[in-house]
Design a protein around this motif. Structure first.
Motif, PDB file in Angstrom:
ATOM      1  N   ASN A 136      34.812  38.534  36.212  1.00 18.96           N
ATOM      2  CA  ASN A 136      33.631  38.406  35.363  1.00 18.96           C
ATOM      3  C   ASN A 136      33.995  38.867  33.966  1.00 18.96           C
ATOM      4  O   ASN A 136      34.568  39.928  33.779  1.00 18.96           O
ATOM      5  N   GLN A 137      33.662  38.057  32.983  1.00 20.44           N
ATOM      6  CA  GLN A 137      33.952  38.387  31.603  1.00 20.44           C
ATOM      7  C   GLN A 137      32.931  39.410  31.110  1.00 20.44           C
ATOM      8  O   GLN A 137      31.751  39.319  31.431  1.00 20.44           O
ATOM      9  N   PRO A 138      33.389  40.403  30.305  1.00 17.72           N
ATOM     10  CA  PRO A 138      32.434  41.340  29.729  1.00 17.72           C
ATOM     11  C   PRO A 138      31.434  40.588  28.858  1.00 17.72           C
ATOM     12  O   PRO A 138      31.797  39.686  28.113  1.00 17.72           O
ATOM     13  N   GLY A 139      30.183  40.965  28.979  1.00 11.32           N
ATOM     14  CA  GLY A 139      29.160  40.322  28.167  1.00 11.32           C
ATOM     15  C   GLY A 139      28.707  38.978  28.707  1.00 11.32           C
ATOM     16  O   GLY A 139      27.979  38.262  28.050  1.00 11.32           O
ATOM     17  N   SER A 140      29.160  38.597  29.909  1.00 13.76           N
ATOM     18  CA  SER A 140      28.763  37.307  30.454  1.00 13.76           C
ATOM     19  C   SER A 140      27.360  37.351  31.036  1.00 13.76           C
ATOM     20  O   SER A 140      26.803  36.318  31.373  1.00 13.76           O
ATOM     21  N   GLY A 141      26.794  38.564  31.178  1.00 14.32           N
ATOM     22  CA  GLY A 141      25.451  38.685  31.702  1.00 14.32           C
ATOM     23  C   GLY A 141      25.394  38.681  33.215  1.00 14.32           C
ATOM     24  O   GLY A 141      24.329  38.846  33.786  1.00 14.32           O
ATOM     25  N   GLN A 142      26.512  38.484  33.878  1.00 14.19           N
ATOM     26  CA  GLN A 142      26.522  38.462  35.328  1.00 14.19           C
ATOM     27  C   GLN A 142      27.055  39.796  35.852  1.00 14.19           C
ATOM     28  O   GLN A 142      28.111  40.249  35.422  1.00 14.19           O
ATOM     29  N   PRO A 143      26.311  40.419  36.785  1.00  8.71           N
ATOM     30  CA  PRO A 143      26.838  41.664  37.366  1.00  8.71           C
ATOM     31  C   PRO A 143      28.025  41.345  38.280  1.00  8.71           C
ATOM     32  O   PRO A 143      28.083  40.273  38.882  1.00  8.71           O
ATOM     33  N   PRO A 144      29.009  42.244  38.352  1.00  5.57           N
ATOM     34  CA  PRO A 144      30.150  41.993  39.241  1.00  5.57           C
ATOM     35  C   PRO A 144      29.689  41.946  40.695  1.00  5.57           C
ATOM     36  O   PRO A 144      28.841  42.725  41.114  1.00  5.57           O
ATOM     37  N   ARG A 145      30.256  41.010  41.447  1.00  2.57           N
ATOM     38  CA  ARG A 145      29.866  40.856  42.844  1.00  2.57           C
ATOM     39  C   ARG A 145      30.841  41.616  43.730  1.00  2.57           C
ATOM     40  O   ARG A 145      32.043  41.647  43.454  1.00  2.57           O
ATOM     41  N   PRO A 146      30.344  42.224  44.812  1.00  2.00           N
ATOM     42  CA  PRO A 146      31.227  42.957  45.726  1.00  2.00           C
ATOM     43  C   PRO A 146      32.331  42.074  46.311  1.00  2.00           C
ATOM     44  O   PRO A 146      33.455  42.534  46.490  1.00  2.00           O
ATOM     45  N   ALA A 147      32.033  40.826  46.578  1.00  2.00           N
ATOM     46  CA  ALA A 147      33.043  39.929  47.145  1.00  2.00           C
ATOM     47  C   ALA A 147      34.185  39.708  46.159  1.00  2.00           C
ATOM     48  O   ALA A 147      35.356  39.654  46.548  1.00  2.00           O
ATOM     49  N   THR A 148      33.861  39.612  44.873  1.00  2.00           N
ATOM     50  CA  THR A 148      34.887  39.447  43.842  1.00  2.00           C
ATOM     51  C   THR A 148      35.758  40.698  43.768  1.00  2.00           C
ATOM     52  O   THR A 148      36.981  40.607  43.677  1.00  2.00           O
ATOM     53  N   PHE A 149      35.109  41.862  43.832  1.00  2.00           N
ATOM     54  CA  PHE A 149      35.846  43.121  43.794  1.00  2.00           C
ATOM     55  C   PHE A 149      36.804  43.219  44.973  1.00  2.00           C
ATOM     56  O   PHE A 149      37.983  43.558  44.804  1.00  2.00           O
ATOM     57  N   VAL A 150      36.334  42.919  46.168  1.00  2.00           N
ATOM     58  CA  VAL A 150      37.182  42.992  47.362  1.00  2.00           C
ATOM     59  C   VAL A 150      38.337  41.996  47.245  1.00  2.00           C
ATOM     60  O   VAL A 150      39.481  42.322  47.577  1.00  2.00           O
ATOM     61  N   ALA A 151      38.076  40.811  46.749  1.00  2.00           N
ATOM     62  CA  ALA A 151      39.142  39.816  46.587  1.00  2.00           C
ATOM     63  C   ALA A 151      40.192  40.303  45.595  1.00  2.00           C
ATOM     64  O   ALA A 151      41.398  40.110  45.806  1.00  2.00           O
ATOM     65  N   GLN A 152      39.755  40.940  44.513  1.00  2.00           N
ATOM     66  CA  GLN A 152      40.700  41.459  43.531  1.00  2.00           C
ATOM     67  C   GLN A 152      41.522  42.607  44.102  1.00  2.00           C
ATOM     68  O   GLN A 152      42.722  42.703  43.847  1.00  2.00           O
ATOM     69  N   VAL A 153      40.884  43.478  44.881  1.00  2.00           N
ATOM     70  CA  VAL A 153      41.612  44.587  45.513  1.00  2.00           C
ATOM     71  C   VAL A 153      42.660  44.039  46.469  1.00  2.00           C
ATOM     72  O   VAL A 153      43.813  44.497  46.483  1.00  2.00           O
ATOM     73  N   MET A 154      42.301  43.065  47.269  1.00  2.00           N
ATOM     74  CA  MET A 154      43.251  42.486  48.225  1.00  2.00           C
ATOM     75  C   MET A 154      44.413  41.812  47.490  1.00  2.00           C
ATOM     76  O   MET A 154      45.561  41.900  47.925  1.00  2.00           O
ATOM     77  N   ALA A 155      44.116  41.148  46.367  1.00  2.00           N
ATOM     78  CA  ALA A 155      45.178  40.510  45.583  1.00  2.00           C
ATOM     79  C   ALA A 155      46.144  41.555  45.038  1.00  2.00           C
ATOM     80  O   ALA A 155      47.364  41.347  45.042  1.00  2.00           O
ATOM     81  N   GLU A 156      45.637  42.697  44.599  1.00  2.00           N
ATOM     82  CA  GLU A 156      46.512  43.757  44.094  1.00  2.00           C
ATOM     83  C   GLU A 156      47.316  44.396  45.220  1.00  2.00           C
ATOM     84  O   GLU A 156      48.478  44.737  45.035  1.00  2.00           O
ATOM     85  N   LEU A 157      46.704  44.566  46.378  1.00  2.00           N
ATOM     86  CA  LEU A 157      47.418  45.169  47.508  1.00  2.00           C
ATOM     87  C   LEU A 157      48.571  44.294  47.986  1.00  2.00           C
ATOM     88  O   LEU A 157      49.581  44.797  48.475  1.00  2.00           O
ATOM     89  N   ARG A 158      48.433  42.970  47.839  1.00  2.00           N
ATOM     90  CA  ARG A 158      49.534  42.076  48.226  1.00  2.00           C
ATOM     91  C   ARG A 158      50.745  42.246  47.312  1.00  2.00           C
ATOM     92  O   ARG A 158      51.858  41.894  47.675  1.00  2.00           O
ATOM     93  N   LYS A 159      50.528  42.775  46.102  1.00  2.00           N
ATOM     94  CA  LYS A 159      51.623  42.971  45.157  1.00  2.00           C
ATOM     95  C   LYS A 159      52.404  44.262  45.419  1.00  2.00           C
ATOM     96  O   LYS A 159      53.480  44.444  44.871  1.00  2.00           O
TER      97      LYS A 159
END
Length: 81
Positions: free
Chosen positions: A14-37
């Motif tokens: 989510n871009q800052p200032g986009s007006g959309q609150p971050p979604r938990p599913a997006t957060f979990v997907a990003q965490v999993m992507a980082e853990l794979r690294k």
């Protein structure tokens, strides 16, 4: 040129200032992507790193103990006068 709104795994951010609150599913997907690294250390590397940390801690304890002794003697000289 890569789209800065996506990380290397292609998970949308989510871009800052986009007006959309971050979604938990997006957060979990990003965490999993980082853990794979993450690269797990081998057993030998883990033992080596552990020994290095213990040696560093012992050296620092000795250094601080030495400073404490020096300052203790200086204070005793000044105030025991």
């Amino acid at each position: 040129m890569a789209n800065p709104a996506h990380d290397t795994e292609g998970v949308a951010r989510n871009q800052p200032g986009s007006g959309q609150p971050p979604r938990p599913a997006t957060f979990v997907a990003q965490v999993m992507a980082e853990l794979r690294k993450v690269v797990q250390p081998t057993r030998q590397e883990l033992i080596t790193y552990t020994i290095v940390v213990f040696v560093f801690v012992v050296v620092m304890i000795g250094f601080i103990f030495g400073l404490d002794q020096v300052f203790q003697r200086l204070v005793a000289l000044v105030f025991a006068g």
